[in-house]
Design a protein around this motif. Structure first.
Motif, PDB file in Angstrom:
ATOM      1  N   GLU A  64      22.455  34.829  49.678  1.00 28.85           N
ATOM      2  CA  GLU A  64      21.068  34.434  49.430  1.00 28.85           C
ATOM      3  C   GLU A  64      20.757  34.382  47.935  1.00 28.85           C
ATOM      4  OE1 GLU A  64      18.598  33.353  51.526  1.00 28.85           O
ATOM      5  OE2 GLU A  64      20.275  33.225  52.922  1.00 28.85           O
ATOM      6  N   ARG A  65      21.463  35.169  47.140  1.00 30.32           N
ATOM      7  CA  ARG A  65      21.271  35.136  45.688  1.00 30.32           C
ATOM      8  C   ARG A  65      21.540  33.734  45.140  1.00 30.32           C
ATOM      9  NH1 ARG A  65      19.644  35.945  41.344  1.00 30.32           N
ATOM     10  NH2 ARG A  65      19.578  37.808  40.059  1.00 30.32           N
ATOM     11  N   GLU A  66      22.440  33.017  45.807  1.00 36.50           N
ATOM     12  CA  GLU A  66      22.786  31.670  45.362  1.00 36.50           C
ATOM     13  C   GLU A  66      21.700  30.644  45.706  1.00 36.50           C
ATOM     14  OE1 GLU A  66      26.467  30.924  47.301  1.00 36.50           O
ATOM     15  OE2 GLU A  66      27.563  32.500  46.204  1.00 36.50           O
ATOM     16  N   GLN A  67      20.732  31.055  46.528  1.00 33.91           N
ATOM     17  CA  GLN A  67      19.677  30.127  46.967  1.00 33.91           C
ATOM     18  C   GLN A  67      18.362  30.334  46.223  1.00 33.91           C
ATOM     19  OE1 GLN A  67      20.555  27.735  49.148  1.00 33.91           O
ATOM     20  NE2 GLN A  67      22.597  28.683  49.063  1.00 33.91           N
ATOM     21  N   LEU A  68      18.383  31.111  45.145  1.00 35.78           N
ATOM     22  CA  LEU A  68      17.128  31.445  44.472  1.00 35.78           C
ATOM     23  C   LEU A  68      16.403  30.212  43.933  1.00 35.78           C
ATOM     24  CD1 LEU A  68      17.897  34.775  42.568  1.00 35.78           C
ATOM     25  CD2 LEU A  68      16.651  34.437  44.714  1.00 35.78           C
ATOM     26  N   ASP A  69      17.141  29.224  43.466  1.00 39.62           N
ATOM     27  CA  ASP A  69      16.487  28.012  42.950  1.00 39.62           C
ATOM     28  C   ASP A  69      15.738  27.281  44.064  1.00 39.62           C
ATOM     29  OD1 ASP A  69      17.395  28.503  40.411  1.00 39.62           O
ATOM     30  OD2 ASP A  69      19.062  27.077  40.499  1.00 39.62           O
ATOM     31  N   THR A  70      16.334  27.245  45.256  1.00 37.59           N
ATOM     32  CA  THR A  70      15.667  26.615  46.408  1.00 37.59           C
ATOM     33  C   THR A  70      14.381  27.340  46.747  1.00 37.59           C
ATOM     34  OG1 THR A  70      17.777  25.855  47.317  1.00 37.59           O
ATOM     35  CG2 THR A  70      15.918  26.007  48.842  1.00 37.59           C
ATOM     36  N   TYR A  71      14.450  28.676  46.760  1.00 42.75           N
ATOM     37  CA  TYR A  71      13.256  29.461  47.067  1.00 42.75           C
ATOM     38  C   TYR A  71      12.181  29.272  46.000  1.00 42.75           C
ATOM     39  CZ  TYR A  71      15.742  31.997  50.769  1.00 42.75           C
ATOM     40  OH  TYR A  71      16.413  32.342  51.909  1.00 42.75           O
ATOM     41  N   LYS A  72      12.587  29.238  44.736  1.00 48.27           N
ATOM     42  CA  LYS A  72      11.611  29.077  43.647  1.00 48.27           C
ATOM     43  C   LYS A  72      10.899  27.734  43.757  1.00 48.27           C
ATOM     44  CE  LYS A  72      11.109  29.352  38.608  1.00 48.27           C
ATOM     45  NZ  LYS A  72      10.263  28.153  38.524  1.00 48.27           N
ATOM     46  N   ALA A  73      11.660  26.682  44.036  1.00 46.14           N
ATOM     47  CA  ALA A  73      11.054  25.353  44.167  1.00 46.14           C
ATOM     48  C   ALA A  73      10.056  25.327  45.323  1.00 46.14           C
ATOM     49  CB  ALA A  73      12.148  24.303  44.372  1.00 46.14           C
ATOM     50  N   PHE A  74      10.392  26.001  46.406  1.00 48.73           N
ATOM     51  CA  PHE A  74       9.508  26.081  47.567  1.00 48.73           C
ATOM     52  C   PHE A  74       8.193  26.762  47.185  1.00 48.73           C
ATOM     53  CE2 PHE A  74       8.318  28.847  51.272  1.00 48.73           C
ATOM     54  CZ  PHE A  74       7.858  27.846  52.108  1.00 48.73           C
ATOM     55  N   ALA A  75       8.291  27.925  46.531  1.00 55.70           N
ATOM     56  CA  ALA A  75       7.092  28.670  46.158  1.00 55.70           C
ATOM     57  C   ALA A  75       6.272  27.909  45.119  1.00 55.70           C
ATOM     58  CB  ALA A  75       7.480  30.053  45.632  1.00 55.70           C
ATOM     59  N   ALA A 215       4.901  34.969  49.003  1.00 53.61           N
ATOM     60  CA  ALA A 215       3.939  35.969  48.534  1.00 53.61           C
ATOM     61  C   ALA A 215       4.107  36.303  47.059  1.00 53.61           C
ATOM     62  CB  ALA A 215       4.075  37.241  49.367  1.00 53.61           C
ATOM     63  N   GLY A 216       5.068  35.674  46.389  1.00 55.44           N
ATOM     64  CA  GLY A 216       5.248  35.898  44.960  1.00 55.44           C
ATOM     65  C   GLY A 216       6.143  37.076  44.611  1.00 55.44           C
ATOM     66  N   ILE A 217       6.880  37.603  45.565  1.00 55.34           N
ATOM     67  CA  ILE A 217       7.759  38.748  45.328  1.00 55.34           C
ATOM     68  C   ILE A 217       9.032  38.291  44.622  1.00 55.34           C
ATOM     69  CG2 ILE A 217       9.173  40.501  46.502  1.00 55.34           C
ATOM     70  CD1 ILE A 217       6.962  40.561  48.686  1.00 55.34           C
ATOM     71  N   ASP A 218       9.500  39.080  43.678  1.00 55.63           N
ATOM     72  CA  ASP A 218      10.745  38.794  42.956  1.00 55.63           C
ATOM     73  C   ASP A 218      11.920  39.137  43.872  1.00 55.63           C
ATOM     74  OD1 ASP A 218      12.912  38.539  41.289  1.00 55.63           O
ATOM     75  OD2 ASP A 218      12.233  40.005  39.810  1.00 55.63           O
ATOM     76  N   ILE A 219      12.305  38.169  44.685  1.00 55.26           N
ATOM     77  CA  ILE A 219      13.358  38.466  45.654  1.00 55.26           C
ATOM     78  C   ILE A 219      14.721  38.593  44.983  1.00 55.26           C
ATOM     79  CG2 ILE A 219      12.120  37.478  47.612  1.00 55.26           C
ATOM     80  CD1 ILE A 219      13.957  35.012  47.366  1.00 55.26           C
ATOM     81  N   GLY A 220      14.865  38.053  43.779  1.00 58.59           N
ATOM     82  CA  GLY A 220      16.118  38.236  43.059  1.00 58.59           C
ATOM     83  C   GLY A 220      16.388  39.704  42.797  1.00 58.59           C
ATOM     84  N   ALA A 221      15.358  40.444  42.370  1.00 56.36           N
ATOM     85  CA  ALA A 221      15.520  41.876  42.112  1.00 56.36           C
ATOM     86  C   ALA A 221      15.792  42.639  43.402  1.00 56.36           C
ATOM     87  CB  ALA A 221      14.267  42.414  41.419  1.00 56.36           C
ATOM     88  N   VAL A 222      15.120  42.232  44.485  1.00 52.25           N
ATOM     89  CA  VAL A 222      15.359  42.882  45.781  1.00 52.25           C
ATOM     90  C   VAL A 222      16.803  42.665  46.226  1.00 52.25           C
ATOM     91  CG1 VAL A 222      14.723  42.863  48.226  1.00 52.25           C
ATOM     92  CG2 VAL A 222      12.932  42.722  46.474  1.00 52.25           C
ATOM     93  N   LEU A 223      17.285  41.425  46.082  1.00 51.64           N
ATOM     94  CA  LEU A 223      18.663  41.125  46.475  1.00 51.64           C
ATOM     95  C   LEU A 223      19.664  41.858  45.594  1.00 51.64           C
ATOM     96  CD1 LEU A 223      18.277  37.314  47.181  1.00 51.64           C
ATOM     97  CD2 LEU A 223      18.753  39.083  48.889  1.00 51.64           C
ATOM     98  N   ASP A 224      19.368  41.983  44.314  1.00 52.72           N
ATOM     99  CA  ASP A 224      20.281  42.695  43.421  1.00 52.72           C
ATOM    100  C   ASP A 224      20.426  44.158  43.840  1.00 52.72           C
ATOM    101  OD1 ASP A 224      20.853  40.486  41.892  1.00 52.72           O
ATOM    102  OD2 ASP A 224      19.440  40.963  40.296  1.00 52.72           O
ATOM    103  N   SER A 225      19.331  44.777  44.236  1.00 52.73           N
ATOM    104  CA  SER A 225      19.422  46.177  44.671  1.00 52.73           C
ATOM    105  C   SER A 225      20.220  46.295  45.966  1.00 52.73           C
ATOM    106  CB  SER A 225      18.026  46.786  44.836  1.00 52.73           C
ATOM    107  OG  SER A 225      17.370  46.303  45.988  1.00 52.73           O
ATOM    108  N   ALA A 226      20.097  45.290  46.841  1.00 50.74           N
ATOM    109  CA  ALA A 226      20.892  45.289  48.067  1.00 50.74           C
ATOM    110  C   ALA A 226      22.371  45.075  47.769  1.00 50.74           C
ATOM    111  CB  ALA A 226      20.383  44.206  49.021  1.00 50.74           C
ATOM    112  N   ILE A 227      22.667  44.214  46.813  1.00 56.18           N
ATOM    113  CA  ILE A 227      24.066  43.976  46.428  1.00 56.18           C
ATOM    114  C   ILE A 227      24.687  45.258  45.881  1.00 56.18           C
ATOM    115  CG2 ILE A 227      25.522  42.745  44.765  1.00 56.18           C
ATOM    116  CD1 ILE A 227      23.553  40.345  45.138  1.00 56.18           C
ATOM    117  N   GLY A 228      23.910  46.007  45.104  1.00 51.96           N
ATOM    118  CA  GLY A 228      24.398  47.292  44.616  1.00 51.96           C
ATOM    119  C   GLY A 228      24.705  48.249  45.755  1.00 51.96           C
ATOM    120  N   ALA A 229      23.844  48.259  46.776  1.00 54.67           N
ATOM    121  CA  ALA A 229      24.089  49.118  47.937  1.00 54.67           C
ATOM    122  C   ALA A 229      25.336  48.673  48.698  1.00 54.67           C
ATOM    123  CB  ALA A 229      22.873  49.101  48.865  1.00 54.67           C
ATOM    124  N   ALA A 230      25.533  47.359  48.816  1.00 53.01           N
ATOM    125  CA  ALA A 230      26.721  46.849  49.504  1.00 53.01           C
ATOM    126  C   ALA A 230      27.995  47.280  48.789  1.00 53.01           C
ATOM    127  CB  ALA A 230      26.649  45.332  49.609  1.00 53.01           C
TER     128      ALA A 230
END
Length: 522
Positions: A64-75, A215-230
């Motif tokens: 999903e980290r690779e899809q951030l540009d798609t999500y940004k364009a959507f928002a 909703a304007g949430i920085d999902i990149g930061a959320v995904l990064d924290s999940a990647i660290g957990a993985a």
């Protein structure tokens, strides 16, 4: 203390050796390596459905980290067009993570105001319809299968009032009926889920992320924290918090400590409603399981039986910490997961998912199927078609006679959401705990059917079930259907009550007037 760095664990000495043995066995059986190699025989015989094709969550954050540009364009497009609100029309795994994102992050500028509709009560549906400007709103229809009755009914109600398909987006698996519906109605966008991820493991997939980004949430930061957990959960020796947590919760459940009680500090107080589904639906089957307890009043040690484990999502609430210290001193297992900043929600989601997969191995069950959920759905469809017949409501004394741990008391409200209802339920739960020392659960119907409902029917036969219903003052049509929302939610309540009784479980129905008055009948 555990030597795992991301969690603190206080496990009483009488359980500590059993947990250590379970952890050593996990290392000997290469549990971590087998999970990452997607070896389904860790949980079930070769070829069992819903095992190896349910492990896409392991690396979803990276993908999903690779899809951030798609999500940004959507928002960006939504904001540019003046959209103000986003409404999730979903249920279970499609609605609970968005609800946690909504409550944890609050209203963000310049994000849209996020609403989550996961109720079929006509009052609740009408309240959302009337609270937003549909010409400045995006409806996110969210369903893996694309045919779940609740989101499809909600879609019909909203699309009858907003006929422009560009005000809708879909989150669904490829090739679903919802994808075809989106094409027919000209939806703004379709986001594909991963077919190899079950709904309750989908928080870090488009089911959780599309509403979050709107909703304007920085999902990149959320995904990064999940990647660290993985990355942490790939460690095959000490230091793997997910492995340790899963071994501990699984083994403690085997030792009779199977009431997993969540205490979450602000801003993560809604974590429990998501974790309920993850733990209950994943482990509550074949007569065993870990029962998650969310939003229960936190009381003094003498109020509890010896069937509890407390997990604290810690973010600085001194009052919660003091109460949990007293519970630890009284001999209860207390596990603390420290949260550092809102983006840490990604790590908490991932750590929980990995721990449940490990706990499934410890309990010798498949954590990825939900064999009893379909039963309630089938009964709902039968009631909608044929009616429910006469239903004996039963008497409350049937539920309280001989009530003591390890029994639990489940309160199930087919009611509209309200702070007043939740406050009254909290008072009722407190009275039950203090009088009978039992664990209590609370859920709005039909939402809990996709959550603790699996545990109710498939877990240990120790539950006592109180169903609360009302008579909606005003009904709401479901366009194109022969039934209304009031008919649907009553059919779901009838089907659930009958399913519980078919399993030989004590279940009583009360038509709600004053919830506080129920306390006097205990």
């Amino acid at each position: 203390m555990s030597d795992v760095t991301t969690i603190e664990a206080d496990v009483p000495e009488r359980y500590a050796e059993a947990v250590s043995i379970r952890l050593r066995r996990a290392l000997e059986e290469d549990v971590v390596g087998r999970i990452w190699r997607k070896d389904g025989t860790l949980w079930a015989p070769e070829g069992t459905p819903e095992v190896t094709n349910r492990l896409g969550w392991l690396d979803i954050a990276d993908r999903e980290r690779e899809q951030l540009d798609t999500y940004k364009a959507f928002a960006d497009g939504l904001r540019a067009e003046g959209y103000r609100d986003a409404v999730v029309l979903g249920m279970g795994g499609s609605s609970l993570a968005p609800e946690v994102f909504r409550q944890s992050f609050g209203k963000l500028d310049p994000g849209l105001t996020l609403h989550v509709l996961d109720s079929t009560h006509p009052h609740q549906v009408r309240e959302v319809l009337n609270s937003i400007d549909l010409d400045r709103a995006l409806m996110i229809v969210s369903s893996k299968s694309g045919g779940t009755i609740e989101p499809m009914s909600m879609f019909k109600a909203f699309s009858a009032r907003q006929g422009d398909g560009s005000h809708f987006a879909a989150v669904t698996d490829p090739g679903s009926g919802l994808e075809a519906l989106a094409g027919e109605h000209g939806f703004r966008q379709v986001f594909h889920g991963d077919p190899d991820i079950g709904g309750r493991y989908s928080a870090l997939s488009p089911f959780g992320l599309v509403p979050a980004v709107a909703a304007g949430i920085d999902i990149g930061a959320v995904l990064d924290s999940a990647i660290g957990a993985a990355e942490e959960c790939r460690v095959e020796g000490g230091g793997n918090a997910g492995l340790w947590l899963g071994c501990a919760l699984g083994e403690l459940a085997r030792q009779g400590r199977n009431k997993l009680t969540f205490v979450a500090d602000a801003p993560f107080t809604s974590y429990g409603i998501w974790a309920e589904q993850l733990f209950a639906e994943s482990t509550g089957k074949l007569g065993t399981g870990i029962l998650p307890i969310a939003d229960e009043p936190l009381l003094a040690p003498e109020a509890y039986g010896e069937d509890r484990v407390f997990v604290h999502i810690a973010a600085g609430d001194a009052d919660n910490a003091a109460k949990l210290a007293a519970l630890k001193d009284a001999g209860n297992p207390v596990i603390t997961i420290h949260a550092v900043g809102l983006a840490d929600l990604g790590r908490i989601f991932y750590l929980s998912e990995f721990a449940v997969a490990v706990a499934g191995w410890a309990l010798e069950i498949n954590p990825f199927d939900q064999p009893n959920v379909q039963e309630a759905k089938d009964n709902t469809n039968r009631v909608l078609k044929d009616g429910s017949g006469e239903i004996d409501n039963g008497a409350l004394r049937e539920l309280t006679g001989g009530l003591e741990p390890p029994a639990y008391f489940a309160i199930m409200g087919y009611l509209p959401y309200s702070a007043e209802t939740e406050a009254a339920i909290a008072r009722l739960r407190e009275a039950l705990i203090e009088r009978y020392h039992v664990a209590t659960t609370w859920g709005y119907g039909p939402r809990f059917l996709h959550s603790t409902g699996q545990f109710h029917k498939g877990g240990p036969k120790t539950g006592r079930f109180l169903q609360l219903i009302d008579e909606p003052a005003e009904d709401l049509e479901i366009p194109g259907e022969p039934y209304t929302f009031a008919t649907l939610i009553r059919a779901q309540a009838d089907g659930d009550l009958q399913t519980l009784r078919n399993h030989g479980l004590p279940a009583v129905r009360i038509s709600v007037g004053d919830i506080d008055a129920i306390k006097e009948q205990l």
